[in-house]
Motif scaffolding. Structure first.
Motif, PDB file in Angstrom:
ATOM      1  N   THR A  98       0.824  -1.205   0.000  1.00  8.11           N
ATOM      2  CA  THR A  98       0.000   0.000   0.000  1.00  8.11           C
ATOM      3  C   THR A  98       0.862   1.260   0.000  1.00  8.11           C
ATOM      4  OG1 THR A  98      -1.723  -1.192   1.218  1.00  8.11           O
ATOM      5  CG2 THR A  98      -1.834   1.203   1.221  1.00  8.11           C
ATOM      6  N   ASP A  99       1.918   1.258   0.813  1.00 10.18           N
ATOM      7  CA  ASP A  99       2.830   2.417   0.839  1.00 10.18           C
ATOM      8  C   ASP A  99       3.510   2.611  -0.511  1.00 10.18           C
ATOM      9  OD1 ASP A  99       2.150   2.819   3.478  1.00 10.18           O
ATOM     10  OD2 ASP A  99       3.861   1.661   4.261  1.00 10.18           O
ATOM     11  N   ILE A 100       3.946   1.497  -1.124  1.00 10.96           N
ATOM     12  CA  ILE A 100       4.619   1.596  -2.435  1.00 10.96           C
ATOM     13  C   ILE A 100       3.667   2.141  -3.493  1.00 10.96           C
ATOM     14  CG2 ILE A 100       5.670   0.241  -4.283  1.00 10.96           C
ATOM     15  CD1 ILE A 100       6.787  -1.626  -2.118  1.00 10.96           C
ATOM     16  N   ASN A 101       2.452   1.602  -3.502  1.00 13.78           N
ATOM     17  CA  ASN A 101       1.467   2.082  -4.489  1.00 13.78           C
ATOM     18  C   ASN A 101       1.102   3.548  -4.249  1.00 13.78           C
ATOM     19  OD1 ASN A 101       1.315  -0.431  -5.744  1.00 13.78           O
ATOM     20  ND2 ASN A 101      -0.298  -1.153  -4.343  1.00 13.78           N
ATOM     21  N   THR A 102       1.057   3.956  -2.981  1.00 11.09           N
ATOM     22  CA  THR A 102       0.766   5.359  -2.682  1.00 11.09           C
ATOM     23  C   THR A 102       1.869   6.282  -3.207  1.00 11.09           C
ATOM     24  OG1 THR A 102      -0.429   4.680  -0.691  1.00 11.09           O
ATOM     25  CG2 THR A 102       0.249   6.972  -0.832  1.00 11.09           C
ATOM     26  N   ASP A 103       3.130   5.855  -2.988  1.00 10.10           N
ATOM     27  CA  ASP A 103       4.258   6.653  -3.507  1.00 10.10           C
ATOM     28  C   ASP A 103       4.221   6.733  -5.030  1.00 10.10           C
ATOM     29  OD1 ASP A 103       5.124   7.014  -0.928  1.00 10.10           O
ATOM     30  OD2 ASP A 103       6.519   5.322  -0.973  1.00 10.10           O
TER      31      ASP A 103
END
Length: 251
Positions: free
Chosen positions: A201-206
């Motif tokens: 989720t963090d990677i996709n948000t970035d």
């Protein structure tokens, strides 16, 4: 409150009658065992009814029937030592709010049966002849030996029961430990899955933020290009108009 069915009323009546019969004397009345068998069938039939009582009520009926079965089974034993040991293993049914008379009857049955079989064992162990002859002395020694053997049998029986209880407790502890380890493994796997999902989720948000910035920059650059195109178009039109006006003036 759901009213009692006719079958449940019969069960309670027959159960009360069996308890009173067991309280009087379970050995002299041969009908008691027949009544208990019929009572067991009625309780099993009661469990299959659509409007059956609650689970706690059914459990209490079954415990009371099992208690009466144990009393009758103890009466069938021929050895007083086995009777005393068996009656000590009988569990009195717990007190509940369903019947206020039954718990007192169950306690009385248990106490009366225990006292009766204990007295029989005591009479057999200490049944010595009053004479002081050699036969009397030998009988006394034989009774003493029988007393010791009976005490050894009781101690051995109790020791076996304790060993079985200890084995059951160890088995239960082992099963609980196994279930705890399994649950711990499942929880760890779930936590690991949650961590992976959070990282993704963090990677996709970035990535989404970066793409948004690129799209915004691209939109701004296109807007500037169109502004310069419009300015150039206006200048060309202006120069053409000036040139056209000069040419028309000369003519």
């Amino acid at each position: 409150m759901i009213p009692m069915s006719r079958l449940e009323i019969n069960v309670r009546r027959l159960l009360t009658r069996c308890e009173f019969m067991a309280k009087d004397d379970q050995q002299t009345d041969w009908r008691l065992e027949k009544f208990i068998l019929a009572l067991d069938d009625l309780v099993n039939e009661l469990q299959t009814m659509p409007n059956k009582p609650s689970k706690d009520t059914i459990t209490e009926y079954n415990r009371r029937v099992e208690f009466l079965k144990g009393v009758v089974g103890t009466a069938k034993l021929s050895n007083p030592v086995e009777r005393v040991a068996a009656v000590q293993m009988l569990s009195k049914t717990p007190v509940s709010s369903i019947d206020t008379v039954r718990p007192n009857i169950a306690t009385q049955i248990h106490q009366k049966t225990t006292a009766k079989y204990t007295k029989q064992l005591r009479d057999e162990l200490f049944n010595n002849d009053k004479g002081l002859s050699d036969d009397g002395l030998r009988q006394r020694f034989s009774n003493t030996n029988a007393h010791d053997e009976n005490l050894d049998a009781i101690l051995k029986y109790n020791r076996n029961i304790q060993e079985k209880i200890a084995e059951n407790m160890l088995s239960m502890i082992g099963n609980m430990k196994e279930h705890a380890l399994t649950a711990r493994t499942v929880i760890k796997n779930d936590i690991a899955s949650l961590d992976k999902s959070e990282k993704l989720t963090d990677i996709n948000t970035d990535k989404l933020k970066k793409e948004s910035v690129k799209l915004e920059e691209h939109t701004k650059s296109n807007w500037r290009c169109w502004v310069w195109v419009m300015v150039a178009f206006v200048l060309v039109v202006f120069f053409n108009m000036v040139l056209f006006m000069k040419i028309s003036k000369k003519k």
